[in-house]
Design an enzyme around this catalytic site. Sequence first.
Site, PDB file in Angstrom:
ATOM      1  N   LYS A 163       0.819  -1.202   0.000  1.00 55.24           N
ATOM      2  CA  LYS A 163       0.000   0.000   0.000  1.00 55.24           C
ATOM      3  C   LYS A 163       0.862   1.266   0.000  1.00 55.24           C
ATOM      4  CE  LYS A 163      -4.167  -1.837   0.049  1.00 55.24           C
ATOM      5  NZ  LYS A 163      -5.027  -1.895   1.227  1.00 55.24           N
ATOM      6  N   ARG A 215      -3.964 -10.414   3.707  1.00 49.37           N
ATOM      7  CA  ARG A 215      -4.163 -10.415   2.250  1.00 49.37           C
ATOM      8  C   ARG A 215      -2.920  -9.823   1.601  1.00 49.37           C
ATOM      9  NH1 ARG A 215      -6.016  -6.851  -1.678  1.00 49.37           N
ATOM     10  NH2 ARG A 215      -7.256  -7.782  -3.367  1.00 49.37           N
TER      11      ARG A 215
END
Length: 274
Positions: free
Chosen positions: A219, A255
């Site tokens: 991210k 994830r």
Amino acid sequence: MSTDQRPTITRPRVMGIVNVTPDSFSDGGKHFDSAAGVEHARRLIAQGADILDIGGESTRPGAAQVAEFDEILRVVPVIEAIRKASDIPISIDTLKPGVAKAAVAAGATIWNDVAALRYSPNAPEVAAELGCEVVLMHMLGEPGTMQDDPRYDDVVAEVEAFLLARAFTAMAAGVSKDRIWLDPGIGFGKTVAHNIALLKALPRFVALGYPVLLGASRKRFIAGIDPSAGEATDRLGGSLAVHLHGAATGVAAVRVHDVREMVQALDVQASILG
């Protein structure tokens, strides 16, 4: 700390990401072709993935929406091919109830919804009808605008209240509590400071009594901490750090894009603390 005082960690399941999209932030286009997506899925299984998360629509900041029919065409052949070859749990990463229906019919067993069953008025009822596990994630706004100027008075309290409200809505529609997962939505309408606050508060989310999914792989907020990590593929170290922290706080699954490295990191962590 003596050995008998060391914390015990229940190893979270590793959810491997398979993006069957041309524009995902990290690997856009790399596995867009169905055959390439299936091959990538097989590779993730071999690397130790416990769950596969199949997505046919990018939810990166600024992403455009995909028509339901096109999204189904992207994900269903991949799910069918994986299901023929493996009994691994398969998650469908979609906002759309129609896509979730098609995916479950093809063999998916989890609906991973970044909109927490808000995209369509009938989404909670569809989730109940399908009877699969459902991941409810917090997102401020929608993918196209979520990172424009995210603001909260108290990000932890607001995300917690949102997730509990969505869980209650799902249960009111007939979804069993034991089928519901929560995801604080790292990177979805949050600044670096918001993400860090949520990560520090993970024990609070785990204590709510639902399995927690943590997804922070590659991210952009990691680059906010390390500006040299401008490319998504430069963020492996930060991704591992975040998910090991999640494991230590009791999240049920992580994830990730980098399955082999994550599995290795979790195994080493478990060996040290076991």
